[in-house]
Design a protein around this motif. Structure first.
Motif, short mmCIF file in Angstrom:
data_model
loop_
_atom_site.label_atom_id
_atom_site.label_comp_id
_atom_site.label_asym_id
_atom_site.label_seq_id
_atom_site.Cartn_x
_atom_site.Cartn_y
_atom_site.Cartn_z
N LYS A 87 0.83 -1.20 0.00
CA LYS A 87 0.00 0.00 0.00
C LYS A 87 0.86 1.25 0.00
CE LYS A 87 -4.36 -1.58 1.93
NZ LYS A 87 -5.41 -1.29 2.91
N GLU A 88 1.94 1.23 0.81
CA GLU A 88 2.82 2.39 0.84
C GLU A 88 3.47 2.60 -0.53
OE1 GLU A 88 5.56 1.64 3.96
OE2 GLU A 88 4.17 2.21 5.57
N THR A 89 3.85 1.50 -1.15
CA THR A 89 4.47 1.60 -2.49
C THR A 89 3.49 2.20 -3.49
OG1 THR A 89 5.86 -0.31 -2.04
CG2 THR A 89 5.58 0.31 -4.34
N GLU A 90 2.21 1.71 -3.44
CA GLU A 90 1.19 2.23 -4.35
C GLU A 90 0.96 3.72 -4.11
OE1 GLU A 90 -1.53 -1.80 -4.94
OE2 GLU A 90 -2.19 -0.18 -3.65
N ARG A 105 -5.62 7.77 -3.63
CA ARG A 105 -4.59 8.17 -2.67
C ARG A 105 -5.19 8.41 -1.29
NH1 ARG A 105 -3.08 13.24 -4.88
NH2 ARG A 105 -1.61 13.45 -3.14
N ILE A 106 -6.40 9.04 -1.28
CA ILE A 106 -7.07 9.27 0.01
C ILE A 106 -7.47 7.94 0.63
CG2 ILE A 106 -9.13 10.27 1.07
CD1 ILE A 106 -8.99 12.49 -1.03
N ARG A 107 -8.00 7.05 -0.18
CA ARG A 107 -8.43 5.74 0.35
C ARG A 107 -7.26 4.95 0.92
NH1 ARG A 107 -8.55 0.63 -1.03
NH2 ARG A 107 -7.43 1.06 -2.97
N LEU A 108 -6.11 4.98 0.20
CA LEU A 108 -4.94 4.25 0.68
C LEU A 108 -4.38 4.88 1.96
CD1 LEU A 108 -3.10 3.51 -2.70
CD2 LEU A 108 -4.25 1.86 -1.20
N ALA A 109 -4.49 6.21 2.07
CA ALA A 109 -3.92 6.89 3.23
C ALA A 109 -4.83 6.82 4.47
CB ALA A 109 -3.63 8.35 2.89
N GLY A 140 -8.29 5.11 4.44
CA GLY A 140 -9.29 4.05 4.50
C GLY A 140 -10.39 4.25 3.48
N ASP A 141 -11.22 3.19 3.31
CA ASP A 141 -12.25 3.21 2.27
C ASP A 141 -13.42 4.12 2.59
OD1 ASP A 141 -11.80 -0.35 1.65
OD2 ASP A 141 -10.77 1.39 0.81
N SER A 142 -13.52 4.63 3.83
CA SER A 142 -14.65 5.48 4.21
C SER A 142 -14.48 6.90 3.69
CB SER A 142 -14.81 5.52 5.74
OG SER A 142 -15.06 4.23 6.25
N TYR A 143 -13.34 7.22 3.12
CA TYR A 143 -13.06 8.58 2.69
C TYR A 143 -12.68 8.57 1.21
CZ TYR A 143 -12.77 8.90 7.72
OH TYR A 143 -13.06 8.80 9.04
N ILE A 158 -14.56 16.41 -1.17
CA ILE A 158 -13.47 15.58 -0.65
C ILE A 158 -13.71 15.41 0.84
CG2 ILE A 158 -10.98 15.35 -0.35
CD1 ILE A 158 -10.67 17.31 -2.71
N THR A 159 -13.70 14.15 1.31
CA THR A 159 -13.88 13.88 2.75
C THR A 159 -12.60 13.30 3.32
OG1 THR A 159 -14.86 11.73 2.21
CG2 THR A 159 -16.38 13.56 2.54
N LEU A 160 -12.20 13.82 4.50
CA LEU A 160 -10.99 13.39 5.21
C LEU A 160 -11.36 13.09 6.65
CD1 LEU A 160 -8.56 16.16 3.89
CD2 LEU A 160 -8.78 13.81 3.01
N PRO A 161 -10.60 12.26 7.33
CA PRO A 161 -10.92 11.95 8.74
C PRO A 161 -10.54 13.11 9.66
CG PRO A 161 -8.94 10.81 8.07
CD PRO A 161 -9.47 11.46 6.83
#
Length: 595
Positions: free
Chosen positions: A384-387, A555-559, A561-564, A580-583
């Motif tokens: 995931k970090e690589t992606e 990028r947001i999902r990988l950083a 989670g899938d809720s954002y 755009i939604t962020l935690p």
């Protein structure tokens, strides 16, 4: 199409459920055996057609030559008879009223001399007779004969009296010496068609006609038949005067030339014929077996060879497929053990071919699976970090190219002050966006990065960009990944301007909602998009405008989670809103510090 689809689906179901050995047999059958026998069948029929064509051509040439020879001989007989038909002196002798016996002796002397000369110069003329219908000239029983009731009942007589002097060729008769002869007859008249005085008859041996085709009758039967189908000449003399149509079980057409198939002497035969001027026909009959025997023998030998090859191949295929399937079954057993989490796999004597190599690799793989299971989670995190880094690195140089193009254009048209301002904004933009290789920046920095980008574009699009900011300053220190707002502002500028005078209005709003989320809205009043265009943009991983919707959302999902992620709302002619939604809970410490 539905029928074909159903057939293919049924075939696929059957093929998938067949054992490997059965599949190999089916493939061998389709690719080897069937083409082999089709080739044999095609070869035989090609050779057969070629031989039939050659035989037909040879028979036609033979028939044509024989027919021309017979026609020449008949024309010769016709010319001889014409000489007597036009002989005025002979006509006078045969029609004169004799008062003294000595007078017709002179006539006999002339007739004997004339007819004798013809037989001497034309030895193929077997006999000459004149049948007279009156008793004024006595008959000698040899050259001169009376027309009695027996003659009047004959078919040739009834035919010749209707010809008005034209020659006709009669059918076969047998004389006292058992010689087969055919006749030429023509009506004699006194310069008038209404007063015939006799019938001139030439007799020719049938052998004279047969001699013209004897050499060509070695491996075929050739017949000469009259218009009624009665055989006039043939190799088998017992067939003379019989009906050829009945013999061939087929009526020979009266066309000039032709061919047909029939059954002759119990064999399928090829018949070629030609019709002469007088209606006689030359007919040649050749059994197919006589010229196809070698082709049939060669085909039989080829079929036997194909059969032996097929049997040998099936035996070899059976042994080979058995070796393959047994090893596959052992390998399948090992796979089933692994599926039950039993990694103690030992596969021996599997060979060094592809199956053996797969077995060896599978054994080694099963030995390592236990160690790999413990590393899966770490590898997934690393993946995931690589992606994330890979996505971050996919900066499209399009923006940079456009900016430099604008700078160059302004440098030429205006002074250096604006160029300096653009360079300043560009430097600030890249200083924040690159961030020394770090992915995380604050929301305040992301807004500042966006402001610098807009400043550059406002220099480019003078008076066409109307941008308003509504930013909750308490969220400035909250963290986010970089370059999530600028790509959508770039989309609004590049795709939203539809009126060069009106330009486009853009609102950038940063707030928090009731679900403990940071919400960033980019709203424009540009052209808008339909639903199909929105779906295409969401699925598009590369876009001309920066990272693209998919890239930012991924990028947001990988950083976080899938809720954002990213949502897009748009209507044609009204505009587009990107949310755009962020935690928020991950940023509580930084955000509360600001507060």
């Amino acid at each position: 199409m539905a029928v074909i689809r159903n057939v293919l689906n049924s075939f696929n179901r059957v093929a998938l459920n067949m054992r490997l050995r059965s599949k190999l047999f089916v493939v061998y059958l389709l690719l080897s055996i069937i083409p082999l026998y089709v080739f044999v069948f095609y070869s035989y029929h090609t050779i057969r057609n070629e031989l039939t064509e050659q035989t037909y051509s040879a028979m036609s040439n033979t028939i044509n030559q024989i027919s021309e020879n017979i026609q020449d001989k008949m024309d010769n007989y016709t010319k001889i008879s014409a000489a007597l038909y036009l002989d005025v002196k002979l006509q006078d002798y045969l029609t004169r009223d004799y008062s003294e016996s000595a007078e017709y002796l002179e006539a006999y002397e002339y007739i004997n001399r004339t007819f004798g000369n013809i037989r001497t110069t034309h030895p193929d003329v077997y006999g000459i007779s004149v049948y007279i219908s009156h008793d004024r000239f006595p008959s000698d029983g040899y050259y001169i004969k009376p027309i009695d009731d027996t003659i009047r009942r004959t078919a040739w007589y009834n035919q010749v009296i209707q010809t008005f002097g034209n020659p006709i060729f009669g059918t076969i008769i047998t004389d006292q010496e058992q010689t087969n002869i055919f006749t030429l007859a023509r009506l004699l008249n006194i310069n008038s068609l209404n007063y015939p005085y006799g019938v001139l008859v030439f007799h020719m041996k049938e052998d004279e006609i047969y001699s013209l085709m004897a050499k060509e009758s070695a491996n075929k039967d050739i017949f000469i038949a009259d218009p009624q189908g009665v055989i006039v000449s043939a190799k088998n003399k017992t067939l003379l005067s019989t009906n050829l149509h009945s013999l061939l079980k087929h009526t020979v057409p009266q066309s000039p030339t032709g061919t047909f198939d029939t059954v002759y002497n119990g064999e399928r035969s090829l018949v070629v014929y030609r019709t002469l001027k007088n209606g006689w026909q030359t007919v040649s009959v050749v059994p197919y077996s006589s010229f196809l025997a070698k082709a049939q023998t060669a085909t039989t030998n080829l079929m036997l060879m194909a059969l032996s090859i097929t049997v040998s191949a099936i035996i070899l295929l059976y042994l080979t497929s058995g070796l393959l399937t047994k090893r596959f079954e052992r390998l399948l057993g090992g796979i089933r053990k692994v599926s039950r989490e039993d990694f103690n796999i030992k596969l021996h004597d599997m060979g060094n071919d592809e199956i053996g190599q797969v077995s060896s690799a599978f054994t080694k793989m099963s030995d390592k699976i236990d160690n790999l299971i413990n590393e899966v989670y770490k590898k997934e995190i690393s993946k995931k970090e690589t992606e994330l880094h890979m996505l971050q690195s996919q900066i499209n140089p399009h923006f940079l190219y456009n900016t430099l193009g604008s700078i160059s254009a302004l440098a030429l048209r205006q002074g250096d002050s604006q160029v300096y301002a653009m360079v300043q904004h560009l430097a600030k933009f890249y200083r924040i966006s690159l961030n020394k290789g770090k992915n995380i920046i604050t929301i305040g920095e992301e807004i500042e990065l966006t402001r610098n980008y807009i400043s550059i574009q406002q220099t480019r699009f003078k008076g066409m960009l109307h941008v308003d900011y509504d930013v909750d300053e308490t969220l400035h220190h909250c963290q986010t990944i970089k370059l999530i707002v600028q790509p959508f502002v770039e989309n609004s500028i590049n795709h939203g301007i539809w009126d060069d005078e009106r330009g486009v209005g853009i609102v950038i709003r940063v707030s928090r909602d009731g679900y403990e989320r940071i919400v960033i809205d980019i709203i424009d009043d540009g052209m808008g998009m339909d639903q199909a265009a929105i779906e295409a943009a969401i699925l598009k991983t590369e876009a001309v405008s920066g990272f693209g919707i998919f890239n930012v959302s991924e990028r947001i999902r990988l950083a976080f989670g899938d809720s954002y992620g990213v949502q897009v709302f748009s209507r044609i002619g009204i505009g587009t809103q990107v949310r755009i939604t962020l935690p928020l809970h991950l940023n509580e410490q930084n955000c509360s510090h600001n507060e």
